[in-house]
Structure formats: C-alpha cells, structure tokens
Design a protein around this motif. Structure first.
Motif, PDB file in Angstrom:
ATOM      1  N   UNK A 149      -9.913   2.645  12.381  1.00 54.94           N
ATOM      2  CA  UNK A 149     -10.613   1.480  12.928  1.00 54.94           C
ATOM      3  C   UNK A 149      -9.958   0.957  14.208  1.00 54.94           C
ATOM      4  N   UNK A 150      -8.874   1.605  14.638  1.00 57.31           N
ATOM      5  CA  UNK A 150      -8.289   1.252  15.922  1.00 57.31           C
ATOM      6  C   UNK A 150      -6.977   0.513  15.883  1.00 57.31           C
ATOM      7  N   UNK A 151      -6.349   0.385  14.733  1.00 59.75           N
ATOM      8  CA  UNK A 151      -5.075  -0.330  14.653  1.00 59.75           C
ATOM      9  C   UNK A 151      -4.046   0.308  15.584  1.00 59.75           C
ATOM     10  N   UNK A 152      -3.232  -0.546  16.210  1.00 63.42           N
ATOM     11  CA  UNK A 152      -2.201  -0.051  17.117  1.00 63.42           C
ATOM     12  C   UNK A 152      -1.017   0.525  16.362  1.00 63.42           C
ATOM     13  N   UNK A 153      -0.733  -0.013  15.173  1.00 66.95           N
ATOM     14  CA  UNK A 153       0.395   0.455  14.370  1.00 66.95           C
ATOM     15  C   UNK A 153       0.067   0.223  12.905  1.00 66.95           C
ATOM     16  N   UNK A 154       0.385   1.234  12.056  1.00 60.75           N
ATOM     17  CA  UNK A 154       0.174   1.121  10.619  1.00 60.75           C
ATOM     18  C   UNK A 154       1.501   1.403   9.924  1.00 60.75           C
ATOM     19  N   UNK A 155       1.945   0.443   9.120  1.00 64.71           N
ATOM     20  CA  UNK A 155       3.215   0.533   8.402  1.00 64.71           C
ATOM     21  C   UNK A 155       2.923   0.486   6.909  1.00 64.71           C
ATOM     22  N   UNK A 156       3.633   1.290   6.132  1.00 65.35           N
ATOM     23  CA  UNK A 156       3.437   1.284   4.690  1.00 65.35           C
ATOM     24  C   UNK A 156       4.742   1.113   3.943  1.00 65.35           C
ATOM     25  N   UNK A 157       4.648   0.612   2.725  1.00 66.33           N
ATOM     26  CA  UNK A 157       5.801   0.569   1.829  1.00 66.33           C
ATOM     27  C   UNK A 157       5.477   1.399   0.603  1.00 66.33           C
ATOM     28  N   UNK A 158       6.522   2.019   0.040  1.00 68.84           N
ATOM     29  CA  UNK A 158       6.343   2.864  -1.137  1.00 68.84           C
ATOM     30  C   UNK A 158       7.590   2.765  -2.004  1.00 68.84           C
ATOM     31  N   UNK A 159       7.553   3.423  -3.176  1.00 69.98           N
ATOM     32  CA  UNK A 159       8.613   3.257  -4.153  1.00 69.98           C
ATOM     33  C   UNK A 159       9.801   4.170  -4.006  1.00 69.98           C
ATOM     34  N   UNK A 160       9.824   5.037  -2.999  1.00 73.97           N
ATOM     35  CA  UNK A 160      10.966   5.914  -2.760  1.00 73.97           C
ATOM     36  C   UNK A 160      10.947   6.358  -1.312  1.00 73.97           C
ATOM     37  N   UNK A 161      12.088   6.859  -0.841  1.00 65.91           N
ATOM     38  CA  UNK A 161      12.125   7.349   0.535  1.00 65.91           C
ATOM     39  C   UNK A 161      11.267   8.595   0.688  1.00 65.91           C
ATOM     40  N   UNK A 162      11.197   9.411  -0.374  1.00 66.15           N
ATOM     41  CA  UNK A 162      10.361  10.607  -0.311  1.00 66.15           C
ATOM     42  C   UNK A 162       8.895  10.230  -0.118  1.00 66.15           C
ATOM     43  N   UNK A 163       8.441   9.189  -0.816  1.00 64.47           N
ATOM     44  CA  UNK A 163       7.052   8.746  -0.644  1.00 64.47           C
ATOM     45  C   UNK A 163       6.846   8.118   0.729  1.00 64.47           C
ATOM     46  N   UNK A 164       7.860   7.412   1.226  1.00 67.93           N
ATOM     47  CA  UNK A 164       7.751   6.827   2.570  1.00 67.93           C
ATOM     48  C   UNK A 164       7.636   7.937   3.612  1.00 67.93           C
ATOM     49  N   UNK A 165       8.428   8.994   3.465  1.00 67.61           N
ATOM     50  CA  UNK A 165       8.333  10.128   4.391  1.00 67.61           C
ATOM     51  C   UNK A 165       6.963  10.785   4.298  1.00 67.61           C
ATOM     52  N   UNK A 181      14.717  -1.273  -0.440  1.00 66.27           N
ATOM     53  CA  UNK A 181      15.599  -1.823   0.580  1.00 66.27           C
ATOM     54  C   UNK A 181      15.072  -3.206   0.957  1.00 66.27           C
ATOM     55  N   UNK A 182      15.741  -3.904   1.829  1.00 67.51           N
ATOM     56  CA  UNK A 182      15.343  -5.259   2.213  1.00 67.51           C
ATOM     57  C   UNK A 182      14.012  -5.212   2.967  1.00 67.51           C
ATOM     58  N   UNK A 183      12.897  -5.619   2.344  1.00 63.90           N
ATOM     59  CA  UNK A 183      11.606  -5.501   3.031  1.00 63.90           C
ATOM     60  C   UNK A 183      11.483  -6.420   4.241  1.00 63.90           C
ATOM     61  N   UNK A 184      12.133  -7.574   4.209  1.00 64.27           N
ATOM     62  CA  UNK A 184      12.080  -8.467   5.367  1.00 64.27           C
ATOM     63  C   UNK A 184      12.740  -7.808   6.566  1.00 64.27           C
ATOM     64  N   UNK A 185      13.936  -7.250   6.358  1.00 59.96           N
ATOM     65  CA  UNK A 185      14.639  -6.571   7.445  1.00 59.96           C
ATOM     66  C   UNK A 185      13.849  -5.365   7.936  1.00 59.96           C
ATOM     67  N   UNK A 186      13.221  -4.630   6.998  1.00 57.80           N
ATOM     68  CA  UNK A 186      12.449  -3.447   7.379  1.00 57.80           C
ATOM     69  C   UNK A 186      11.278  -3.827   8.273  1.00 57.80           C
ATOM     70  N   UNK A 187      10.560  -4.882   7.929  1.00 55.53           N
ATOM     71  CA  UNK A 187       9.402  -5.283   8.725  1.00 55.53           C
ATOM     72  C   UNK A 187       9.820  -5.855  10.073  1.00 55.53           C
ATOM     73  N   UNK A 188      10.931  -6.567  10.114  1.00 61.49           N
ATOM     74  CA  UNK A 188      11.409  -7.073  11.399  1.00 61.49           C
ATOM     75  C   UNK A 188      11.767  -5.932  12.340  1.00 61.49           C
ATOM     76  N   UNK A 189      12.305  -4.863  11.750  1.00 60.14           N
ATOM     77  CA  UNK A 189      12.669  -3.698  12.561  1.00 60.14           C
ATOM     78  C   UNK A 189      11.440  -2.912  12.999  1.00 60.14           C
ATOM     79  N   UNK A 190      10.506  -2.707  12.089  1.00 59.29           N
ATOM     80  CA  UNK A 190       9.355  -1.847  12.358  1.00 59.29           C
ATOM     81  C   UNK A 190       8.214  -2.566  13.062  1.00 59.29           C
ATOM     82  N   UNK A 191       8.135  -3.897  12.915  1.00 57.44           N
ATOM     83  CA  UNK A 191       7.051  -4.662  13.536  1.00 57.44           C
ATOM     84  C   UNK A 191       7.622  -5.895  14.228  1.00 57.44           C
ATOM     85  N   UNK A 192       8.448  -5.701  15.259  1.00 54.72           N
ATOM     86  CA  UNK A 192       9.033  -6.865  15.928  1.00 54.72           C
ATOM     87  C   UNK A 192       7.994  -7.761  16.588  1.00 54.72           C
TER      88      UNK A 192
END
Length: 315
Positions: A149-165, A181-192
C-alpha cells in the motif's frame, strides 16, 4: 434428529437441496482459544460444550442433490472439525480450484489483515508501520499489505531472532526484532522518525513500546491482545491507555473483522494480484494429520511452533 439425518445422508445420499462434503483442509487461528472460554470477550457468540468446533473448512463435494453444486466441486464452509459434513448447498461457497497453488491459500487470515491495514489504519505513501506478532497468521500478511500500500518502512516484532530474520529475509520487512529484547529501545533505533501506524496483535508491553515510539497523529489499529489472551489473566483484553494515547495525539482504533463477503472479496483481489506480480509471499504451515491430531496441531500453534497461517490437511 441431526444424528439420524446425518446417518441417512451417509447411507442414501443428500436430501433435496443439500450436499455431502468431504473435509480436506481446516483453518487454525489463536482466536479459537477465546471462543472456547465460557467468558468469551469477543463480540461473537462463544462455542458451547458439545458443539462442533465451527472453524473454516475447505472440502470436496462427494454427492449433491442441488443444481448449484456438483460432485467434485471445491467448497468453503464453517462446518469445522469434522471429516465430513452435510447441509444445504447455500451454506457452502464454491471456490475456484485454479485461483491458488493449493486450497490452503483460501484459509489464510488475510481478510483481517487487509481490513485492518487498508480500511482501518488506511496505510499509504510514507507511513512508518510497526506490526506486533509479525510472524503469525495475521501479522505476516499485514506487514506485506502495508508495503504494497506504499508504506515507507515496515517493522515487525517476533518471538525469536530466527523469526525476526525470517521477516526481513523472506517476507520483505525492512526491519524486525525479537520482542524479548527492549522493545522501546528497538523501536527508537529502527524508527527514529516515529511510528505512524501500529498494527497490534499482541498488546501489553509492545503496545506500550509503540506508544513511546509513536509520531504525533499516529493511527493504532488494535487487532488482538495475545500477550494476555494466552495466559490466565482475569482480564485478557485490557483496555489500552487512552489518556497516554490522547496526550501523544495517537488515534486508537480497535477493530474486529467479521469476514463479510465484501471484506473477503477485497482481500482476494489484493492477494491474487500481488501474488501474480511477485509482490507477496504467502507464509503458511500445512500440518498433515488425521482428525484426532487437530487439537494437538492447535496447541502447537498456540506455543508458537509454526510460522504464518496454519492449516491442517486431513489425511
């Protein structure tokens, strides 16, 4: 009466206007757990003890006494966990057997994902989208829909690093993280720049993290609350912090998809077009088992053993 009718149909074939159908595939979804509870919190009737588990099924017409369906037709119904079913032809939807690589594609949770992204959140050009539970049946589709639909960036969370990869390398998410891991820190890093759309299937700490990372005017499409739904909490669907959302200018949009004909049709138009253009990967797990193995497959899905949309192919 129902048992006698079924026995008669198996012995003599369907009565006028009805069909007998062999079940080939059953769909599974975490929502079914809530429907099994006496204090179901969903806006639809809970299942009752002794009632057949009424989930979506795909099957083949074995015999027909209706001009609307013929022997061999592929059909969809809500006949649920059973090897066979019988009933009025109008209660079965005829399907195109050539529309998808196999019939399990019809059992995905796409109507919910598409309705939430396209009609509720109204994702468009430039949006920064965060999807919780992104390796599950709804989330794995929702993220791809947002991208289409045109999103500039899509970020996901999952239950393991393997699923995230897996989300990044196979489903085309721009970024993903293990929610342990710390979801707040992760989102600040990935979606500043800030999250403009949050598609939430989990609730709890991930909802709080999304609120911390939200851009002014962000839209939150609230689809589920798996972080509490799968536990024993008295309140499995906690009310989101509306005051904090209001203070940040966030619009909260809880929704439920009722799979109306229009919603289902909109999803399949998008799905078929995107598959045909190579813009969509259908994440799915098909479990082959007999009818007695279906409860075990359901429990395995709740444990997170599978990826994407889960269906059972009856042996």
């Amino acid at each position: 009466m129902a048992v006698c009718l079924q026995q008669r149909q198996q012995r003599e074939g369907p009565i006028e206007g009805e069909v007998v159908v062999r079940t080939d595939y059953l769909g599974l979804a975490a929502t079914y757990l809530e429907l099994m509870r006496a204090d179901c919190h969903l806006p639809i009737p809970a299942w009752r003890p002794g009632q057949r588990v009424g989930v979506m099924a795909i099957g083949t017409v074995l015999s027909s006494a209706s001009p609307d369906l013929r022997e061999g037709d592929l059909v969809q119904s809500m006949t649920g966990w059973s090897t066979h079913s019988a009933g009025p032809a109008a209660s079965y939807v005829k399907l195109d057997p050539d529309a998808y690589p196999d019939p399990s594609y019809y059992l995905g949770q796409g109507p919910t994902a598409y309705y939430g992204m396209a009609d509720v959140a109204k994702v468009g050009e430039g949006d920064v989208v965060f999807v919780s539970g992104a390796a599950g049946g709804v989330g794995s589709l929702a993220g791809q829909i947002a991208r289409n639909l045109g999103a500039a960036k899509v970020i996901g969370s999952a239950g393991s690093q393997a699923k995230a990869d897996y989300l990044v390398n196979e489903l085309g998410f721009d970024a993903a993280f293990d929610y342990h891991r710390d979801p707040v820190a992760a989102l600040r890093e990935l979606a500043p720049e800030g999250v403009t759309v949050f598609f939430d299937t989990v609730g709890g700490a991930l909802y709080d993290a999304a609120l911390e990372a939200a851009a002014p005017g962000a839209r939150f499409a609230l689809c589920g609350s798996l972080s509490t739904q799968l536990g024993g909490a008295a309140d499995r669907f906690p009310e989101p912090d509306r005051e904090a959302a209001l203070a940040r200018g966030v619009e909260l949009m809880p929704f439920s998809c009722h799979h109306t004909p229009d919603q289902v049709a909109a999803w399949h138009r998008h799905f078929r077009a995107a598959l045909g253009q190579g813009r969509f990967v259908y994440p799915r797990t098909v479990v082959g088992t007999g009818i007695d193995g279906v409860p075990g497959a359901f429990l395995a899905m709740l444990r997170g053993d599978y990826r994407g949309n889960v269906s059972v192919r009856l042996a």
